[in-house]
Design a protein around this motif. Structure first.
Motif, PDB file in Angstrom:
ATOM      1  N   LEU A 278       4.004  -2.311  18.190  1.00  0.00           N
ATOM      2  CA  LEU A 278       2.960  -1.465  17.638  1.00  0.00           C
ATOM      3  C   LEU A 278       2.095  -2.338  16.736  1.00  0.00           C
ATOM      4  CD1 LEU A 278       5.167   1.634  16.777  1.00  0.00           C
ATOM      5  CD2 LEU A 278       3.723   1.285  18.790  1.00  0.00           C
ATOM      6  N   VAL A 279       0.894  -2.645  17.205  1.00  0.00           N
ATOM      7  CA  VAL A 279      -0.008  -3.529  16.471  1.00  0.00           C
ATOM      8  C   VAL A 279      -0.892  -2.691  15.559  1.00  0.00           C
ATOM      9  CG1 VAL A 279      -1.835  -5.258  16.666  1.00  0.00           C
ATOM     10  CG2 VAL A 279       0.017  -5.204  18.366  1.00  0.00           C
ATOM     11  N   VAL A 280      -0.869  -3.015  14.285  1.00  0.00           N
ATOM     12  CA  VAL A 280      -1.652  -2.277  13.290  1.00  0.00           C
ATOM     13  C   VAL A 280      -2.962  -2.991  13.004  1.00  0.00           C
ATOM     14  CG1 VAL A 280       0.481  -1.458  12.198  1.00  0.00           C
ATOM     15  CG2 VAL A 280      -0.739  -3.392  11.202  1.00  0.00           C
ATOM     16  N   ASN A 281      -3.913  -2.236  12.496  1.00  0.00           N
ATOM     17  CA  ASN A 281      -5.152  -2.792  11.972  1.00  0.00           C
ATOM     18  C   ASN A 281      -4.833  -3.252  10.548  1.00  0.00           C
ATOM     19  OD1 ASN A 281      -7.539  -2.953  10.421  1.00  0.00           O
ATOM     20  ND2 ASN A 281      -8.604  -1.552  11.777  1.00  0.00           N
ATOM     21  N   PRO A 282      -5.020  -4.539  10.213  1.00  0.00           N
ATOM     22  CA  PRO A 282      -4.627  -5.023   8.891  1.00  0.00           C
ATOM     23  C   PRO A 282      -5.430  -4.423   7.736  1.00  0.00           C
ATOM     24  CG  PRO A 282      -5.729  -6.751  10.135  1.00  0.00           C
ATOM     25  CD  PRO A 282      -5.535  -5.597  11.072  1.00  0.00           C
ATOM     26  N   PHE A 283      -6.523  -3.765   8.036  1.00  0.00           N
ATOM     27  CA  PHE A 283      -7.269  -3.109   6.967  1.00  0.00           C
ATOM     28  C   PHE A 283      -6.495  -1.908   6.444  1.00  0.00           C
ATOM     29  CE2 PHE A 283     -10.429  -0.193   5.181  1.00  0.00           C
ATOM     30  CZ  PHE A 283     -11.035  -1.029   4.252  1.00  0.00           C
ATOM     31  N   ASN A 284      -5.925  -1.110   7.375  1.00  0.00           N
ATOM     32  CA  ASN A 284      -5.183   0.101   7.002  1.00  0.00           C
ATOM     33  C   ASN A 284      -3.677  -0.049   7.091  1.00  0.00           C
ATOM     34  OD1 ASN A 284      -7.497   1.709   6.539  1.00  0.00           O
ATOM     35  ND2 ASN A 284      -7.758   1.896   8.747  1.00  0.00           N
ATOM     36  N   GLY A 285      -3.197  -1.007   7.842  1.00  0.00           N
ATOM     37  CA  GLY A 285      -1.758  -1.222   7.969  1.00  0.00           C
ATOM     38  C   GLY A 285      -1.037  -0.112   8.707  1.00  0.00           C
ATOM     39  N   LEU A 286       0.170   0.153   8.263  1.00  0.00           N
ATOM     40  CA  LEU A 286       1.045   1.148   8.892  1.00  0.00           C
ATOM     41  C   LEU A 286       0.508   2.545   8.586  1.00  0.00           C
ATOM     42  CD1 LEU A 286       3.549   2.178  10.319  1.00  0.00           C
ATOM     43  CD2 LEU A 286       4.889   1.542   8.320  1.00  0.00           C
ATOM     44  N   ASP A 287      -0.277   3.078   9.524  1.00  0.00           N
ATOM     45  CA  ASP A 287      -0.896   4.388   9.316  1.00  0.00           C
ATOM     46  C   ASP A 287      -0.084   5.491  10.001  1.00  0.00           C
ATOM     47  OD1 ASP A 287      -1.554   4.269  12.063  1.00  0.00           O
ATOM     48  OD2 ASP A 287      -3.641   3.755  11.674  1.00  0.00           O
ATOM     49  N   GLU A 288      -0.561   6.716   9.897  1.00  0.00           N
ATOM     50  CA  GLU A 288       0.168   7.873  10.443  1.00  0.00           C
ATOM     51  C   GLU A 288       0.311   7.788  11.957  1.00  0.00           C
ATOM     52  OE1 GLU A 288      -2.016  11.231   8.986  1.00  0.00           O
ATOM     53  OE2 GLU A 288      -1.291  10.959   6.941  1.00  0.00           O
ATOM     54  N   ASN A 289      -0.704   7.291  12.645  1.00  0.00           N
ATOM     55  CA  ASN A 289      -0.646   7.176  14.099  1.00  0.00           C
ATOM     56  C   ASN A 289       0.453   6.199  14.524  1.00  0.00           C
ATOM     57  OD1 ASN A 289      -1.530   7.405  16.883  1.00  0.00           O
ATOM     58  ND2 ASN A 289      -2.515   5.417  16.594  1.00  0.00           N
ATOM     59  N   ILE A 290       0.516   5.053  13.874  1.00  0.00           N
ATOM     60  CA  ILE A 290       1.556   4.064  14.193  1.00  0.00           C
ATOM     61  C   ILE A 290       2.930   4.650  13.862  1.00  0.00           C
ATOM     62  CG2 ILE A 290       2.510   1.799  13.572  1.00  0.00           C
ATOM     63  CD1 ILE A 290       0.015   1.521  15.315  1.00  0.00           C
ATOM     64  N   ALA A 291       3.034   5.361  12.742  1.00  0.00           N
ATOM     65  CA  ALA A 291       4.308   5.972  12.362  1.00  0.00           C
ATOM     66  C   ALA A 291       4.772   6.966  13.427  1.00  0.00           C
ATOM     67  CB  ALA A 291       4.193   6.659  11.003  1.00  0.00           C
ATOM     68  N   GLU A 292       3.865   7.802  13.922  1.00  0.00           N
ATOM     69  CA  GLU A 292       4.219   8.769  14.973  1.00  0.00           C
ATOM     70  C   GLU A 292       4.688   8.065  16.235  1.00  0.00           C
ATOM     71  OE1 GLU A 292       0.939  11.453  15.625  1.00  0.00           O
ATOM     72  OE2 GLU A 292       0.929  12.087  13.525  1.00  0.00           O
ATOM     73  N   ARG A 293       3.998   7.003  16.611  1.00  0.00           N
ATOM     74  CA  ARG A 293       4.383   6.253  17.801  1.00  0.00           C
ATOM     75  C   ARG A 293       5.745   5.576  17.623  1.00  0.00           C
ATOM     76  NH1 ARG A 293      -0.489   2.520  18.825  1.00  0.00           N
ATOM     77  NH2 ARG A 293       0.841   1.754  20.514  1.00  0.00           N
ATOM     78  N   ALA A 294       6.002   5.050  16.418  1.00  0.00           N
ATOM     79  CA  ALA A 294       7.293   4.422  16.131  1.00  0.00           C
ATOM     80  C   ALA A 294       8.427   5.438  16.217  1.00  0.00           C
ATOM     81  CB  ALA A 294       7.262   3.759  14.743  1.00  0.00           C
ATOM     82  N   ILE A 295       8.200   6.604  15.656  1.00  0.00           N
ATOM     83  CA  ILE A 295       9.208   7.670  15.694  1.00  0.00           C
ATOM     84  C   ILE A 295       9.525   8.037  17.148  1.00  0.00           C
ATOM     85  CG2 ILE A 295       9.618  10.114  15.153  1.00  0.00           C
ATOM     86  CD1 ILE A 295       7.899   9.516  12.535  1.00  0.00           C
TER      87      ILE A 295
ATOM     88  N   ASP B 157       0.853  -1.183   0.000  1.00  0.00           N
ATOM     89  CA  ASP B 157       0.000   0.000   0.000  1.00  0.00           C
ATOM     90  C   ASP B 157       0.896   1.242   0.000  1.00  0.00           C
ATOM     91  OD1 ASP B 157      -1.566   2.219   0.946  1.00  0.00           O
ATOM     92  OD2 ASP B 157      -2.965   0.823   1.908  1.00  0.00           O
ATOM     93  N   PRO B 158       0.733   2.141  -0.978  1.00  0.00           N
ATOM     94  CA  PRO B 158       1.584   3.337  -1.049  1.00  0.00           C
ATOM     95  C   PRO B 158       1.502   4.211   0.206  1.00  0.00           C
ATOM     96  CG  PRO B 158       0.161   3.197  -2.993  1.00  0.00           C
ATOM     97  CD  PRO B 158      -0.218   2.079  -2.093  1.00  0.00           C
ATOM     98  N   ASN B 159       0.354   4.240   0.877  1.00  0.00           N
ATOM     99  CA  ASN B 159       0.251   5.009   2.123  1.00  0.00           C
ATOM    100  C   ASN B 159       1.151   4.417   3.199  1.00  0.00           C
ATOM    101  OD1 ASN B 159      -1.656   6.889   1.147  1.00  0.00           O
ATOM    102  ND2 ASN B 159      -3.311   5.435   1.534  1.00  0.00           N
ATOM    103  N   CYS B 160       1.207   3.112   3.270  1.00  0.00           N
ATOM    104  CA  CYS B 160       2.066   2.442   4.252  1.00  0.00           C
ATOM    105  C   CYS B 160       3.539   2.681   3.921  1.00  0.00           C
ATOM    106  CB  CYS B 160       1.760   0.952   4.297  1.00  0.00           C
ATOM    107  SG  CYS B 160       0.067   0.590   4.779  1.00  0.00           S
ATOM    108  N   VAL B 161       3.861   2.642   2.639  1.00  0.00           N
ATOM    109  CA  VAL B 161       5.239   2.910   2.205  1.00  0.00           C
ATOM    110  C   VAL B 161       5.631   4.334   2.603  1.00  0.00           C
ATOM    111  CG1 VAL B 161       6.762   3.152   0.193  1.00  0.00           C
ATOM    112  CG2 VAL B 161       5.152   1.216   0.340  1.00  0.00           C
ATOM    113  N   GLN B 162       4.733   5.293   2.398  1.00  0.00           N
ATOM    114  CA  GLN B 162       5.012   6.677   2.776  1.00  0.00           C
ATOM    115  C   GLN B 162       5.211   6.805   4.289  1.00  0.00           C
ATOM    116  OE1 GLN B 162       5.815   9.352   0.954  1.00  0.00           O
ATOM    117  NE2 GLN B 162       6.136  10.377   2.904  1.00  0.00           N
ATOM    118  N   ASN B 163       4.401   6.105   5.058  1.00  0.00           N
ATOM    119  CA  ASN B 163       4.539   6.163   6.518  1.00  0.00           C
ATOM    120  C   ASN B 163       5.829   5.503   6.987  1.00  0.00           C
ATOM    121  OD1 ASN B 163       2.195   7.674   7.049  1.00  0.00           O
ATOM    122  ND2 ASN B 163       0.945   5.841   6.821  1.00  0.00           N
ATOM    123  N   LEU B 164       6.245   4.426   6.315  1.00  0.00           N
ATOM    124  CA  LEU B 164       7.533   3.808   6.625  1.00  0.00           C
ATOM    125  C   LEU B 164       8.660   4.786   6.316  1.00  0.00           C
ATOM    126  CD1 LEU B 164       9.201   1.329   7.472  1.00  0.00           C
ATOM    127  CD2 LEU B 164       9.114   0.592   5.063  1.00  0.00           C
TER     128      LEU B 164
END
Length: 155
Positions: A133-150, A37-44
């Protein structure tokens, strides 16, 4: 050293994007497997840009792809960051957390890490839960998870 233990299915390959591709009649996979998913790639990319973290593949894809395949996929797909390694599958493995512990034990430098996965805490070891950091598999690596990872990686 900063490390992202990264799962793929449900994290980078999402149900949402699979639906979008299907609806638009586009292929859902390439030579390497399911497209991300390009959104997940961007968040990574955001995580990597703000932390300098490297990636260690913890995904079950490691059972049918070699480390070189991951490097080739990263280059072919233009994915962000660098895949530095793949978690081992230790003898007596009980869960994905054991694989991560085995990798950390083999690593000869101190690591600040996060685990990004769609598996729940029962698949990891108790001491890892604050870094999971557990993601919802519908949306995957979203902005909230990315912020928490950072935040975790930059502690």
């Amino acid at each position: 050293m900063k490390i992202i233990f990264l799962d793929f299915d449900g994290v980078m390959d999402t149900a949402y994007y699979d639906h979008v591709l299907s609806k638009e009649g586009l292929p859902g996979s390439d030579f390497f497997g399911t497209v991300f998913d390009p959104n997940c790639v961007q968040n990574l990319k955001e995580i990597i840009d703000k932390t300098g973290a490297d990636i260690v593949v913890s995904s079950s894809w490691k059972f049918f792809m070699s480390y070189k395949d991951f490097l080739d996929m990263w280059e072919y797909r233009g994915l962000p960051g660098f895949v530095t390694d793949v978690t081992p599958t230790p003898t007596g493995r009980r869960n994905r957390g054991d694989e991560i512990d085995a990798w950390l034990k083999e690593c000869d430098v101190e690591c600040q890490y996060v685990i990004i996965d769609d598996l729940d805490g029962s698949n990891f070891n108790e001491h890892q839960l604050p870094r999971l950091l557990v993601v919802n598999p519908f949306n995957g690596l979203d902005e909230n998870i990315a912020e928490r990872a950072i935040a975790l990686l930059n502690q």
